[in-house]
Enzyme design. Structure first.
Site, PDB file in Angstrom:
ATOM      1  CD  GLN A 163      10.661   3.622   1.522  1.00  0.00           C
ATOM      2  OE1 GLN A 163      10.847   3.598   0.301  1.00  0.00           O
ATOM      3  NE2 GLN A 163      11.418   2.938   2.368  1.00  0.00           N
ATOM      4  CD  GLU A 164       5.680   4.029   6.293  1.00  0.00           C
ATOM      5  OE1 GLU A 164       5.708   2.870   6.736  1.00  0.00           O
ATOM      6  OE2 GLU A 164       6.273   4.964   6.856  1.00  0.00           O
ATOM      7  CB  SER A 165       2.059  -0.359   2.573  1.00  0.00           C
ATOM      8  OG  SER A 165       1.363   0.513   1.688  1.00  0.00           O
TER       9      SER A 165
END
Length: 488
Positions: free
Chosen positions: A316-318
């Protein structure tokens, strides 16, 4: 007399032992068993309900917190309604469930279609609709009606009711033929369609909606015939009392709205991720995750999280890109801010070893700082939301929940309050002011869905990595499928 919740907790403690008992009994030599004339009385006297079922995502499976599944929850509630424990035999395919109920009782709950013509069985009232649908491999020309099936390899599960839908269709389209087997389950059918071993399959709509996120290479085609009805099966020799009690139980659940809630909870969340998003995720799963799996596992061991949850958060972050950089200067696979990296002792945010370790420790740090009154999944989801939006804004949302007479320890209530931080009338009353409060809601929702996919991959015998490595190589069907020829 113990309180109802205590009694329920005691039965849950007994479930593992009873499940083991069911497995042991299934290994003993078979002896013919005649159900007692009053099966309800026998169930209560022996103090447990024996259920034959299937290990599928829509029926019964082992989840993160133990046994779960739509029909499992119904079985469990019914056993509690009777005041007895529950034991399961989940070693079946759909046709062996029916045979086991005929010869052993007590109940079959395995996505069985209501069929009053089945010899030796009686059925409960309808529980919910089963709509057969044709699904096909993405990349084929759209299949919107039966004429598009000419020349295609179609598969289905024999005895599931979906096969009867195909037979009904064959009456109008005699050139139609297909393959069927009682020994496959929906995930395997969909994996065969996606890999090219089959072109299409007929399953139930709720089964496809539950599984489609794991098989983004499979597309929905058209509905076949009228809906059937999911029901429970009982041995006809066991009398009517157990069936009648099940009907009273199901009617009560329907009247209270609990049955609708259960259906929506298990089958009503098909839109969490766009199909395109799921396709990208699974492509990255094949291409990138193997480089970081060991790092996520190590971080999980040191922080007490499930490694798949940390991997879902990292995605989800990267999108598992160790060099990811946002316009605001957040960097790395776990997208740490400079102050957070300093707090966690991360010298190089672009080093995936440091980033994953630092991100996992930061999530643990947040979770540990939350009030003790927040428990279970509520605590985990709030920690993830604070990873995204910050603890200060999370606490502001909890205060808004209190103003609205909600429960600040409930993620559902906090989730509904977070978007209010975007409105001046609300954020002007808070300590930390404006926040893009809708983002952590989507953030947590997406991580949960990514985690579901990773968990599915981790437990499934049809793992995506294996399918990817096979380069679409066809599996040997052997005697698995029986060919149902056209009737021309």
């Amino acid at each position: 007399m113990p309180a109802p919740m205590s009694r329920l907790a005691q039965r849950r403690l007994r479930l593992s032992a009873l499940l083991l008992l069911g497995v042991v009994l299934s290994l003993l030599p078979y002896r013919h068993f005649t159900p007692p004339a009053d099966l309800l009385k026998a169930v209560r006297e022996r103090d447990f309900l024996s259920v034959h079922t299937r290990n599928t995502p829509t029926t019964y499976y082992e989840g993160r917190h133990g046994p779960t599944g739509f029909e499992y929850e119904l079985m469990w509630r019914f056993a509690d309604h009777l005041g007895v424990s529950l034991t399961l035999d989940a070693s079946h395919h759909v046709m062996s469930v029916v045979e086991a109920v005929r010869r052993e009782g007590d109940l079959g709950a395995a996505t069985l279609p209501l069929d009053p013509g089945q010899e030796g069985l009686i059925f409960s009232r309808a529980i919910f609709d089963l709509q057969p649908v044709l699904v096909y491999r993405r990349g084929l020309p759209p299949i919107n009606d039966p004429t598009g099936l000419a020349g295609l390899e179609v598969g289905t599960i024999r005895g599931s009711g979906a096969d009867q839908a195909l037979r009904g269709l064959q009456a109008d389209y005699p050139e139609l033929g297909w393959r069927e087997s009682p020994e496959v389950e929906v995930p395997e059918l969909l994996s065969r369609v996606e890999s090219g071993n089959l072109d299409a399959a007929v399953v139930y709509d709720h089964q496809f909606r539950t599984n489609r996120i794991f098989f983004p290479g499979v597309e929905r085609g058209f509905a076949i015939g009228q809906p059937l009805s999911l029901a429970w099966a009982f041995p006809a020799q066991g009398g009517l009392r157990l069936q009648q009690e099940a009907n009273r139980f199901l009617q009560q659940l329907q009247h209270e709205g609990a049955l609708t809630d259960l259906v929506n909870r298990h089958f009503g969340h098909d839109d969490y991720l766009e199909y395109v998003g799921a396709r990208v995720f699974i492509a990255h799963l094949h291409e990138r995750l193997h480089d970081y799996t060991a790092l996520f596992r190590e971080a999980a061991r040191s922080t007490g999280f499930d490694w798949k949850l940390l991997a879902a958060l990292g995605y989800q972050e990267s999108h598992w890109d160790p060099e990811a950089t946002s316009p605001t200067g957040v960097r790395g696979l776990m997208m740490l801010t400079l102050p957070t990296a300093g707090e966690m002792g991360v010298d190089d945010r672009l080093d995936p070893v440091q980033s994953i370790d630092g991100g996992a420790r930061y999530l643990r740090h947040i979770k540990d700082r939350l009030p003790d009154s927040i428990q279970g999944d509520d605590r985990l989801f709030m920690a993830m939301a604070a990873y995204n939006v910050g603890l200060g804004h999370l606490y502001d949302a909890r205060r808004i929940v209190e103003q609205l007479d909600g429960d600040p320890d409930s993620w559902e209530d906090v989730r509904d309050a977070l978007p209010l931080l975007q409105k001046r009338e609300w954020h002007s009353q808070t300590r930390h002011g404006y926040a893009r409060g809708g983002e952590p809601v989507i953030y947590v929702r997406n991580i949960r869905r990514y985690y579901e996919i990773l968990s599915y991959v981790d437990r499934s015998q049809q793992q995506y990595l294996q399918l990817n490595e096979s380069n679409g190589e066809e599996a040997d069907d052997g005697p698995l499928f029986e060919i149902v020829p056209p009737i021309l």
